[in-house]
Design an enzyme around this catalytic site. Structure first.
Site, PDB file in Angstrom:
ATOM      1  N   THR A   1      43.555  37.946  39.402  1.00 63.57           N
ATOM      2  CA  THR A   1      42.869  38.471  37.600  1.00 63.57           C
ATOM      3  C   THR A   1      42.946  39.903  37.799  1.00 63.57           C
ATOM      4  OG1 THR A   1      41.482  36.756  37.094  1.00 63.57           O
ATOM      5  CG2 THR A   1      41.123  38.668  36.153  1.00 63.57           C
TER       6      THR A   1
ATOM      7  N   LYS B   1      44.141  35.706  29.783  1.00 63.24           N
ATOM      8  CA  LYS B   1      43.522  35.343  30.759  1.00 63.24           C
ATOM      9  C   LYS B   1      41.971  36.194  30.715  1.00 63.24           C
ATOM     10  CE  LYS B   1      40.666  34.192  34.699  1.00 63.24           C
ATOM     11  NZ  LYS B   1      40.982  34.087  36.146  1.00 63.24           N
TER      12      LYS B   1
ATOM     13  N   LYS C   1      34.157  44.152  33.702  1.00 66.03           N
ATOM     14  CA  LYS C   1      35.030  45.326  34.446  1.00 66.03           C
ATOM     15  C   LYS C   1      36.061  43.772  33.417  1.00 66.03           C
ATOM     16  CE  LYS C   1      37.844  43.809  37.251  1.00 66.03           C
ATOM     17  NZ  LYS C   1      38.460  43.289  38.206  1.00 66.03           N
TER      18      LYS C   1
END
Lengths: 297, 297, 297, 297
Positions: free
Chosen positions: A98, A174, A243
């Protein structure tokens, strides 16, 4: 397009399961991990451990990377020119990590310049799904490369979602997916708090959602945690959640997309960090609703 | 506690299915509807149609009401003293309607004063589930009355959720449930818009949610509508959705519960009404996110 | 600490007025501007125009910079080592520009390493105040340097606000100040829209604020523009306003400070940009409230 | 239209000052207050105290009411038919109280039916301004009635703002005005908190606003309170502030006007009430920003 060899870099809790599933039915899998002891289990099953990340790679082969963040991936790819040199020509790099869309874009351009295909393939699922080979893959990149690696990806996942030709789009997808999880946490937090203040147990409200029209992994799993205020140990640390939301808001800003729930989550997560909850599970953002309403958690 | 007779008032699209399921296995069901022709199908199956709402009721019996709103229920219960007089003593009134907690409270007190039990039992599910007997029931009121009607409720539902002794709590739970639906619509709207502005089709994003960790009736159903901007015809009219969110915010205010997503939905729904979308499906609140981002719907 | 010489770099609409005021009562002012014709008026009044930015500077002297953004300032300071070399030792650089706190911090460290003092002194006020010498100065940096330049700053301003020893704090204060302006625009937009929808003219509401308890430059000025929806020509372009709010939100994130109105402004400004309003005055963010309520502007 | 007599009902802290100013230059002023001792000072200055509220009134006369809330005004007007009977025909009732637009509308219709004029004239200002005759009056109602009472209103105020023919519009304007105050409190709270977390004293930030472009009664007064977190004793109790914001949001809902800052203030005020701050000054809503950021107040 046939695949001559397969390499795997990054044997953390996710990588172990994924590499193990790749190994089944592959004539040979070369693996690398920074701390070598993590390669042991795979070697016992027939994989070959190599000394340097670049050594898992060879021209026309496929290398998978499953690393913790942008920095770790950049280090593997950029620190030694061997990595890209050994993949070229015709190799494929499948990044399962990711990472930020910006890094994915930069990776893509760098690989293109060297005649290597970069596929971005972040996954949905935790280590148990990785081990079971039931992850969901968000795949994006050049079509022929995607076609070439599909048989491999099918061994590790129950379903592959195709996000087109531009690798970074699967990274954006995502982030947008994680945004939905964070939002579900917040809405559950709000509605459980409303229930609680009116004499309805939080758990009752969680049950009403997760056992009727919201019956799904997210509402069952997070519903239970939010109902019980069970945020420790962390499945996904709040600082990492922040984040992701931060990256998503950056994409939103660049594409001029107002996201009021995104903004709310930003403030909830910053508040949680200010209160020292960065190492809790990110569902701890749910404490905001309780504190606003002055209900003890 | 055994039940001597069963009556049913309100044969709209939901009531038809529910009454039909109650009729199976009941020696006798007396039914009433304001426009009499809606009783025909039930009469053909063996129910007895009566001329006046009060006539469905008798002492020690159970009467179900499934009416469109607070006003309709109040009219049946308060307009003629016969309704409560004929239920007393020992009768039970099961209100299946989605009414306000305040009306539920007032009903409860009124029935108590006359020695009749009032149960609030709003349901989750649309007419297809009502017909199939697979509704979800949110039940609240006195325990012995709940026990008495359970066999009847089991005929119309797949699951009964018990919200305790105070009838209005199940109405609050229903509002909190609908709040979750509206929030899911908004978050899908935001994330689909973000995807769209970055070149990912809305439908793709809907699929990613509803076929992985969010796989549930709400995300599949509304996900599809929001992805296609398909808001007409309305499954649940936006003005009614606004009524529910407004009632919920009122409960929130009375219990001093801040609800930032509730506030956001308030503004989204008011904006939709200002733009003349009150008769569309309430998922049309999703247009707000598209308009903010200047993406044509 | 006495000042041996004074230089000025950047003669845009703000710089002209400021430099002119500095010139009065200074034995000598050396000026530089990228396009040389802008030095003419000052030269006629006695200033000396130099060919290279570094030439305005000399050891123990004071140089003022008033540049359009971070990049312009960085170019002057970093592109040639002459700038810092000629200021050292003992010189003072007073940056009047509205730059990011990060750039201010970097400037500060760089100057420190070379034995030069960096003062951050962003100003409040438009060109008319610059010409009149009635700006407000937000000053931060080492005390002795501030004391040394105070007589100069007094010539260009009606008031100096001292934000302490760390230069970037005055840049943060400036961002927080602009945040208040943007918020005042939004609240006026909302309240004028509410008035308008109920039959009260927007102008009437603006008057009620700006001629009673809100009587101030911001409420009078922006109140009038928002009431009349007069956003063109821009006094301060919306894209620049967005840059400031974005920087402020970044500071907020780094200091874990949730700012719900900041988040709202973020979404309003992004929406305005999505709608092509980036070149209008930033008070055009007020159109959001009108559009939400479906009132033609 | 000449005025035959003047009456005044409601001698609280605001009413005392207003009535005293009306008395100067009026041949006769009849006053009434529920607790009679509050009439003493006015009687000493020449007013006549009466035993019953209705007795201050006579046909063709003007009666001012300055009561604490809707209920108190309704009691005076509706509890005895004498009030309206003695005003008719041709009398004028000037309501100075801050009441809801709905009550103003109901009052207006009731007075109309009896041939009496109702003017809504809520004021801006605290008791010191009432005593000094420097209030601001928000006046609405029929033109000839407004013209008739203007000389009286000029004695109590520095400025009269005319909101047209419909009395309730001045009540809506008053609510919109208070909305601006609450919003200014919130934005100051946010920006002071941001400053504080970055090492800039709150007071410094307050000064920067209130002594430059925001120099006004609201920013000076509330700025100081918010900077020092000084919320006790209350100038305007938070529960009353909540009542005003709630009424405003109701007007907003009825006119389909989304107000995101209004929604935020709703949540801030509810949170403050949940935390037991209802009796503090309403600027205590500023504690929300500090708590979100985990800064001790």
């Amino acid at each position: 397009m046939s695949i001559s060899s397969v390499g795997f870099i990054g044997l953390g809790s996710m990588g172990q399961g994924i590499a193990t599933n790749l190994l089944k039915g592959t004539s040979q899998l070369r693996v690398y991990n920074r701390s070598k002891e993590k390669t042991r289990s795979l070697v016992e099953q027939g994989a070959v451990a190599v000394e340097d990340a670049s050594d898992v790679v060879e021209p026309g082969g496929v290398v998978f990377t499953m690393l913790s963040d942008d920095a770790a991936l950049r280090s593997v790819v950029f620190d030694s020119v061997n990595f890209i040199k050994r993949l070229a020509p015709g190799g494929i790099h499948v990044s399962l990590s990711t990472i930020s869309p910006d890094t994915a874009r930069e990776m893509s351009e760098y690989h293109d310049r060297h005649g290597v295909r970069f596929l971005s393939a972040p996954v949905i699922g935790r280590p148990d799904r990785a081990a079971a080979g039931t992850l969901f893959v968000l795949l994006a990149g050049r079509s022929e490369a995607k076609a070439a690696v599909s048989p491999l990806l099918e061994r590790i996942s129950q379903r592959i979602f195709d996000f087109g030709e531009e690798p970074w789009l699967s990274n954006i997808a995502k982030l947008a997916f994680n945004f939905n999880i964070a939002a579900a946490i917040e809405i559950m937090a709000e509605s459980f708090t409303l229930a609680e203040k009116n004499g309805i147990p939080r758990q009752k409200m969680a049950e009403l959602l997760s056992e009727t029209l919201f019956s799904s992994v997210v509402y069952r799993g997070y519903g239970d945690h939010v109902a019980r205020h069970a945020y420790d140990p962390a499945g996904f640390r709040l600082v990492l959640g922040w984040k992701d939301i931060r990256l998503m808001l950056q994409i939103a800003a660049e594409s001029a997309t107002p996201l009021p729930i995104g903004s709310l989550l930003r403030d909830r997560l910053l508040s949680a960090i200010a209160k020292g909850r960065g190492e809790l599970d990110w569902s701890a953002l749910a404490l905001g609703a309780s504190e606003d309403a002055n209900v003890p958690a």
